[in-house]
Design an enzyme around this catalytic site. Structure first.
Site, PDB file in Angstrom:
ATOM      1  N   HIS A 280       0.884  -1.299  -0.106  1.00 16.74           N
ATOM      2  CA  HIS A 280      -0.099  -0.105   0.079  1.00 16.74           C
ATOM      3  C   HIS A 280       0.956   1.371   0.022  1.00 16.74           C
ATOM      4  O   HIS A 280       1.703   1.515   1.046  1.00 16.74           O
ATOM      5  CB  HIS A 280      -1.077  -0.063   1.326  1.00 16.74           C
ATOM      6  CG  HIS A 280      -1.922  -1.210   1.284  1.00 16.74           C
ATOM      7  ND1 HIS A 280      -2.290  -1.862   2.143  1.00 16.74           N
ATOM      8  CD2 HIS A 280      -2.830  -1.634   0.176  1.00 16.74           C
ATOM      9  CE1 HIS A 280      -3.099  -2.947   2.027  1.00 16.74           C
ATOM     10  NE2 HIS A 280      -3.472  -2.670   0.733  1.00 16.74           N
TER      11      HIS A 280
ATOM     12  N   GLU B 100       1.746   3.577   3.211  1.00 15.91           N
ATOM     13  CA  GLU B 100       2.084   3.064   4.378  1.00 15.91           C
ATOM     14  C   GLU B 100       3.594   3.166   4.511  1.00 15.91           C
ATOM     15  O   GLU B 100       4.303   2.172   4.065  1.00 15.91           O
ATOM     16  CB  GLU B 100       1.418   1.535   4.528  1.00 15.91           C
ATOM     17  CG  GLU B 100       0.065   1.753   4.690  1.00 15.91           C
ATOM     18  CD  GLU B 100      -0.793   0.301   4.455  1.00 15.91           C
ATOM     19  OE1 GLU B 100      -0.174  -0.636   4.948  1.00 15.91           O
ATOM     20  OE2 GLU B 100      -2.092   0.193   4.346  1.00 15.91           O
TER      21      GLU B 100
ATOM     22  N   HIS C 259       3.429  -3.575   6.488  1.00 18.87           N
ATOM     23  CA  HIS C 259       2.216  -2.561   6.557  1.00 18.87           C
ATOM     24  C   HIS C 259       2.187  -1.657   7.757  1.00 18.87           C
ATOM     25  O   HIS C 259       2.438  -1.873   8.756  1.00 18.87           O
ATOM     26  CB  HIS C 259       1.014  -3.406   6.215  1.00 18.87           C
ATOM     27  CG  HIS C 259       0.774  -3.947   5.130  1.00 18.87           C
ATOM     28  ND1 HIS C 259      -0.171  -3.564   4.205  1.00 18.87           N
ATOM     29  CD2 HIS C 259       1.243  -5.344   4.789  1.00 18.87           C
ATOM     30  CE1 HIS C 259      -0.070  -4.473   3.332  1.00 18.87           C
ATOM     31  NE2 HIS C 259       0.774  -5.602   3.568  1.00 18.87           N
TER      32      HIS C 259
ATOM     33  N   GLU D 252       1.735  -5.641  10.630  1.00 25.41           N
ATOM     34  CA  GLU D 252       1.121  -4.482  10.673  1.00 25.41           C
ATOM     35  C   GLU D 252       1.659  -3.570  12.044  1.00 25.41           C
ATOM     36  O   GLU D 252       1.545  -4.202  13.041  1.00 25.41           O
ATOM     37  CB  GLU D 252      -0.581  -4.720  11.007  1.00 25.41           C
ATOM     38  CG  GLU D 252      -0.979  -5.307   9.846  1.00 25.41           C
ATOM     39  CD  GLU D 252      -1.733  -4.138   8.973  1.00 25.41           C
ATOM     40  OE1 GLU D 252      -1.553  -2.928   9.188  1.00 25.41           O
ATOM     41  OE2 GLU D 252      -2.169  -4.731   7.728  1.00 25.41           O
TER      42      GLU D 252
END
EC number: 3.5.1.114
Length: 294
Positions: A19, A22, A111, A172
Protein backbone atom coordinates in the site's frame (compact mmCIF):
# COMPACT_ATOMS: atom_id res chain seq x y z
CA UNK A 1 4.65 -32.37 20.33
CA UNK A 2 6.88 -34.26 17.92
CA UNK A 3 9.51 -32.13 16.13
CA UNK A 4 8.75 -31.04 12.57
CA UNK A 5 11.54 -31.36 10.00
CA UNK A 6 11.77 -28.57 7.45
CA UNK A 7 14.31 -27.57 4.80
CA UNK A 8 16.60 -24.57 5.49
CA UNK A 9 14.98 -21.17 4.97
CA UNK A 10 17.66 -19.42 2.94
CA UNK A 11 15.73 -17.12 0.59
CA UNK A 12 13.89 -14.28 2.29
CA UNK A 13 11.94 -11.44 0.65
CA UNK A 14 10.98 -8.26 2.46
CA UNK A 15 8.27 -6.20 0.78
CA UNK A 16 7.21 -2.65 1.61
CA UNK A 17 4.83 -0.30 -0.13
CA UNK A 18 2.21 -2.89 -1.03
CA UNK A 19 0.00 0.00 0.00
CA UNK A 20 1.80 3.08 -1.29
CA UNK A 21 0.86 5.40 1.58
CA UNK A 22 2.02 3.09 4.40
CA UNK A 23 5.43 4.63 4.77
CA UNK A 24 7.29 2.67 7.49
CA UNK A 25 7.67 -0.36 5.24
CA UNK A 26 8.76 1.80 2.32
CA UNK A 27 11.54 3.46 4.28
CA UNK A 28 12.62 0.25 6.01
CA UNK A 29 12.96 -1.55 2.66
CA UNK A 30 15.02 1.34 1.30
CA UNK A 31 17.24 1.13 4.38
CA UNK A 32 17.67 -2.64 4.10
CA UNK A 33 18.40 -2.50 0.38
CA UNK A 34 21.96 -1.76 1.47
CA UNK A 35 22.23 -5.34 2.79
CA UNK A 36 22.59 -8.57 0.82
CA UNK A 37 22.20 -11.09 3.62
CA UNK A 38 20.40 -11.46 6.95
CA UNK A 39 22.46 -14.03 8.83
CA UNK A 40 22.83 -16.96 6.44
CA UNK A 41 19.79 -15.98 4.36
CA UNK A 42 19.86 -14.10 1.08
CA UNK A 43 17.65 -11.02 1.36
CA UNK A 44 15.51 -9.71 -1.51
CA UNK A 45 13.99 -6.29 -0.84
CA UNK A 46 11.07 -5.07 -2.92
CA UNK A 47 8.98 -1.93 -3.19
CA UNK A 48 5.81 -3.77 -4.08
CA UNK A 49 3.76 -0.94 -5.61
CA UNK A 50 6.22 1.71 -6.81
CA UNK A 51 3.61 3.68 -8.75
CA UNK A 52 1.38 4.03 -5.68
CA UNK A 53 4.42 4.90 -3.50
CA UNK A 54 5.38 7.66 -5.92
CA UNK A 55 1.84 9.06 -5.72
CA UNK A 56 1.57 8.39 -1.94
CA UNK A 57 -1.71 6.55 -2.50
CA UNK A 58 -2.92 3.20 -1.18
CA UNK A 59 -3.22 1.99 -4.78
CA UNK A 60 -3.71 3.43 -8.25
CA UNK A 61 -6.35 1.14 -9.80
CA UNK A 62 -7.18 -1.72 -7.40
CA UNK A 63 -5.89 -2.93 -4.04
CA UNK A 64 -2.65 -4.84 -4.72
CA UNK A 65 -3.09 -6.74 -1.45
CA UNK A 66 -6.17 -8.43 -2.94
CA UNK A 67 -4.50 -9.41 -6.23
CA UNK A 68 -2.60 -12.56 -5.23
CA UNK A 69 -5.31 -15.15 -5.76
CA UNK A 70 -4.52 -17.97 -8.19
CA UNK A 71 -7.25 -16.73 -10.51
CA UNK A 72 -5.83 -13.20 -10.73
CA UNK A 73 -2.22 -14.37 -11.02
CA UNK A 74 -3.15 -16.58 -13.99
CA UNK A 75 -5.45 -14.09 -15.74
CA UNK A 76 -4.45 -12.81 -19.21
CA UNK A 77 -3.01 -9.29 -19.38
CA UNK A 78 -4.62 -6.82 -21.77
CA UNK A 79 -4.49 -3.05 -22.26
CA UNK A 80 -7.39 -2.79 -19.82
CA UNK A 81 -5.68 -4.80 -17.06
CA UNK A 82 -5.33 -2.71 -13.87
CA UNK A 83 -1.79 -1.74 -12.95
CA UNK A 84 -1.88 -3.62 -9.63
CA UNK A 85 -2.95 -6.84 -11.36
CA UNK A 86 0.02 -6.56 -13.73
CA UNK A 87 2.28 -5.74 -10.78
CA UNK A 88 0.99 -8.77 -8.82
CA UNK A 89 1.95 -11.02 -11.72
CA UNK A 90 5.39 -9.38 -11.89
CA UNK A 91 5.88 -9.96 -8.16
CA UNK A 92 4.73 -13.55 -8.54
CA UNK A 93 7.42 -14.09 -11.17
CA UNK A 94 10.05 -12.31 -9.07
CA UNK A 95 9.29 -14.05 -5.77
CA UNK A 96 7.67 -17.29 -6.96
CA UNK A 97 5.92 -18.47 -8.88
CA UNK A 98 3.53 -19.02 -6.01
CA UNK A 99 3.71 -22.60 -4.76
CA UNK A 100 6.69 -23.56 -6.91
CA UNK A 101 9.97 -25.12 -5.81
CA UNK A 102 11.79 -21.94 -6.83
CA UNK A 103 9.66 -19.62 -4.73
CA UNK A 104 11.03 -17.63 -1.80
CA UNK A 105 11.22 -19.56 1.47
CA UNK A 106 9.73 -16.62 3.35
CA UNK A 107 7.95 -13.50 2.12
CA UNK A 108 7.25 -10.81 4.72
CA UNK A 109 4.96 -7.92 3.82
CA UNK A 110 5.22 -4.68 5.83
CA UNK A 111 2.13 -2.61 6.57
CA UNK A 112 0.96 0.31 8.68
CA UNK A 113 -2.50 0.78 10.11
CA UNK A 114 -4.26 3.84 11.46
CA UNK A 115 -5.78 1.58 14.14
CA UNK A 116 -4.21 1.34 17.60
CA UNK A 117 -3.00 -2.24 17.09
CA UNK A 118 0.62 -1.89 18.19
CA UNK A 119 2.85 -4.53 16.61
CA UNK A 120 0.55 -7.15 15.09
CA UNK A 121 1.69 -10.15 13.07
CA UNK A 122 -0.75 -11.64 10.59
CA UNK A 123 -0.43 -15.28 9.55
CA UNK A 124 -2.49 -16.91 6.81
CA UNK A 125 -2.04 -20.49 7.97
CA UNK A 126 -2.48 -22.12 11.36
CA UNK A 127 0.28 -24.63 10.55
CA UNK A 128 3.02 -22.52 8.98
CA UNK A 129 5.48 -23.55 11.67
CA UNK A 130 8.42 -21.45 10.41
CA UNK A 131 6.41 -18.24 10.51
CA UNK A 132 4.90 -19.10 13.88
CA UNK A 133 8.37 -19.70 15.34
CA UNK A 134 9.52 -16.34 13.94
CA UNK A 135 6.52 -14.69 15.56
CA UNK A 136 7.33 -16.42 18.84
CA UNK A 137 10.88 -15.05 18.78
CA UNK A 138 9.59 -11.55 18.05
CA UNK A 139 7.14 -11.87 20.95
CA UNK A 140 9.92 -12.92 23.33
CA UNK A 141 12.30 -10.17 22.19
CA UNK A 142 9.66 -7.46 22.33
CA UNK A 143 8.82 -8.22 25.97
CA UNK A 144 12.38 -7.33 26.96
CA UNK A 145 12.58 -4.06 24.99
CA UNK A 146 11.61 -0.72 26.53
CA UNK A 147 11.04 2.19 24.12
CA UNK A 148 10.85 5.62 25.72
CA UNK A 149 8.80 7.07 22.87
CA UNK A 150 6.47 4.09 22.42
CA UNK A 151 2.77 4.98 22.71
CA UNK A 152 1.30 1.72 21.42
CA UNK A 153 0.82 -1.51 23.34
CA UNK A 154 4.02 -3.35 24.27
CA UNK A 155 2.76 -6.86 23.68
CA UNK A 156 2.91 -8.44 20.25
CA UNK A 157 -0.34 -9.76 18.79
CA UNK A 158 -0.57 -12.67 16.37
CA UNK A 159 -3.63 -12.75 14.12
CA UNK A 160 -4.66 -15.96 12.35
CA UNK A 161 -6.39 -14.11 9.53
CA UNK A 162 -7.57 -16.47 6.81
CA UNK A 163 -9.69 -13.90 4.95
CA UNK A 164 -6.73 -12.65 2.93
CA UNK A 165 -4.91 -14.45 0.15
CA UNK A 166 -1.65 -12.56 -0.02
CA UNK A 167 1.94 -13.31 0.83
CA UNK A 168 3.14 -15.68 3.52
CA UNK A 169 3.03 -13.23 6.42
CA UNK A 170 2.34 -9.59 7.18
CA UNK A 171 3.48 -7.21 9.88
CA UNK A 172 1.01 -4.45 10.83
CA UNK A 173 2.20 -1.59 13.03
CA UNK A 174 0.14 1.35 14.22
CA UNK A 175 -1.29 3.77 14.88
CA UNK A 176 0.30 5.79 12.10
CA UNK A 177 -1.51 8.16 9.73
CA UNK A 178 -1.23 7.16 6.09
CA UNK A 179 1.24 9.19 4.06
CA UNK A 180 3.62 9.94 6.93
CA UNK A 181 6.37 8.12 8.81
CA UNK A 182 6.73 8.21 12.61
CA UNK A 183 10.08 7.43 14.23
CA UNK A 184 8.57 5.32 17.03
CA UNK A 185 6.49 3.20 14.62
CA UNK A 186 9.43 2.84 12.20
CA UNK A 187 11.69 1.66 15.03
CA UNK A 188 9.15 -0.92 16.22
CA UNK A 189 9.04 -2.38 12.72
CA UNK A 190 12.83 -2.26 12.37
CA UNK A 191 13.33 -4.17 15.63
CA UNK A 192 11.50 -7.15 14.16
CA UNK A 193 14.52 -7.76 11.94
CA UNK A 194 17.23 -7.18 14.54
CA UNK A 195 16.18 -9.46 17.04
CA UNK A 196 9.33 -23.85 20.42
CA UNK A 197 6.73 -23.44 22.92
CA UNK A 198 3.36 -21.74 23.17
CA UNK A 199 2.39 -18.57 21.36
CA UNK A 200 0.03 -16.49 23.47
CA UNK A 201 -2.05 -13.51 22.34
CA UNK A 202 -3.22 -15.35 19.23
CA UNK A 203 -6.41 -14.04 17.66
CA UNK A 204 -8.45 -15.90 15.05
CA UNK A 205 -10.69 -13.90 12.71
CA UNK A 206 -14.41 -14.44 13.31
CA UNK A 207 -16.26 -11.77 11.32
CA UNK A 208 -16.29 -8.14 10.20
CA UNK A 209 -18.62 -5.40 11.44
CA UNK A 210 -19.80 -2.58 9.17
CA UNK A 211 -20.88 0.91 10.21
CA UNK A 212 -24.58 1.68 10.55
CA UNK A 213 -25.84 3.00 7.21
CA UNK A 214 -28.78 4.88 5.79
CA UNK A 215 -30.94 2.26 4.03
CA UNK A 216 -31.67 4.61 1.11
CA UNK A 217 -28.31 6.30 0.47
CA UNK A 218 -25.99 3.67 2.05
CA UNK A 219 -24.12 6.53 3.73
CA UNK A 220 -22.49 5.95 7.14
CA UNK A 221 -24.68 7.27 9.96
CA UNK A 222 -22.39 6.72 12.97
CA UNK A 223 -18.80 6.77 14.18
CA UNK A 224 -16.93 4.33 16.40
CA UNK A 225 -18.05 4.90 19.97
CA UNK A 226 -15.41 6.66 22.13
CA UNK A 227 -15.36 3.69 24.54
CA UNK A 228 -14.30 1.41 21.67
CA UNK A 229 -12.01 3.78 19.77
CA UNK A 230 -8.29 2.95 20.19
CA UNK A 231 -9.12 -0.21 22.19
CA UNK A 232 -8.02 -2.82 19.66
CA UNK A 233 -7.82 -6.36 21.12
CA UNK A 234 -9.71 -5.38 24.28
CA UNK A 235 -12.77 -7.43 25.21
CA UNK A 236 -16.08 -6.51 23.61
CA UNK A 237 -18.97 -7.80 25.74
CA UNK A 238 -22.62 -8.07 24.77
CA UNK A 239 -24.22 -4.71 25.53
CA UNK A 240 -20.98 -2.72 25.18
CA UNK A 241 -21.25 0.42 23.00
CA UNK A 242 -19.93 0.03 19.45
CA UNK A 243 -21.13 3.11 17.55
CA UNK A 244 -22.27 6.62 18.36
CA UNK A 245 -24.92 7.69 15.86
CA UNK A 246 -24.53 11.19 14.46
CA UNK A 247 -28.03 11.80 15.84
CA UNK A 248 -26.80 10.91 19.35
CA UNK A 249 -28.08 7.35 19.90
CA UNK A 250 -25.73 4.54 20.99
CA UNK A 251 -25.53 1.27 19.06
CA UNK A 252 -24.50 -1.62 21.32
CA UNK A 253 -22.89 -4.96 20.56
CA UNK A 254 -25.65 -7.55 20.34
CA UNK A 255 -23.53 -10.66 19.87
CA UNK A 256 -23.68 -13.48 22.41
CA UNK A 257 -19.92 -14.20 22.46
CA UNK A 258 -17.26 -12.02 24.06
CA UNK A 259 -14.81 -11.21 21.26
CA UNK A 260 -11.82 -8.96 20.54
CA UNK A 261 -12.08 -6.08 18.02
CA UNK A 262 -9.11 -5.13 15.87
CA UNK A 263 -8.46 -2.82 12.91
CA UNK A 264 -10.85 -0.49 14.75
CA UNK A 265 -11.66 2.52 12.56
CA UNK A 266 -8.92 1.69 10.05
CA UNK A 267 -8.96 4.51 7.50
CA UNK A 268 -8.51 2.28 4.45
CA UNK A 269 -11.41 0.00 5.42
CA UNK A 270 -14.13 2.61 4.95
CA UNK A 271 -14.24 1.71 1.25
CA UNK A 272 -14.49 -1.97 2.17
CA UNK A 273 -17.50 -1.42 4.46
CA UNK A 274 -15.58 -2.55 7.53
CA UNK A 275 -15.63 -0.67 10.83
CA UNK A 276 -13.56 -3.36 12.54
CA UNK A 277 -12.91 -7.09 12.64
CA UNK A 278 -13.80 -9.36 15.54
CA UNK A 279 -11.54 -12.19 16.69
CA UNK A 280 -11.52 -15.05 19.16
CA UNK A 281 -8.48 -15.36 21.43
CA UNK A 282 -6.67 -18.68 21.66
CA UNK A 283 -3.37 -20.27 22.65
CA UNK A 284 -1.52 -22.04 19.86
CA UNK A 285 0.96 -24.82 20.59
CA UNK A 286 3.75 -25.09 18.04
CA UNK A 287 6.17 -28.01 17.67
CA UNK A 288 9.96 -27.73 17.84
CA UNK A 289 11.64 -27.52 14.45
CA UNK A 290 14.48 -29.50 12.93
CA UNK A 291 16.30 -28.56 9.75
CA UNK A 292 16.50 -31.28 7.13
CA UNK A 293 20.05 -32.07 6.10
CA UNK A 294 21.01 -33.64 2.78
Amino acid sequence: MEPVSLPPQSRVALCGGTHGNEMSGVYLVRELQKLEKVGSATLTTVISNPRAVQMCKRYTDVDLNRCFTDAILSSPVTDATPYEVRRAQELNTLLGPKGSAGAMDLVCDLHNTTANMGLSLISYSAQDWVILHIYRQIQVSRVSIQLNQMRVKDKVKLIQDLIFETTSASIEVGPQPHGVVRADIFNIMKECFNSGGEVDDVYTFVKSIDYPRDPETNQITAAIHPQLQDRDFCLLHPGDPMFLMFSGEIVKYEGVEVLHPYFVNECAYYEKSIAFHLARKMTLTIPPLRVKRD
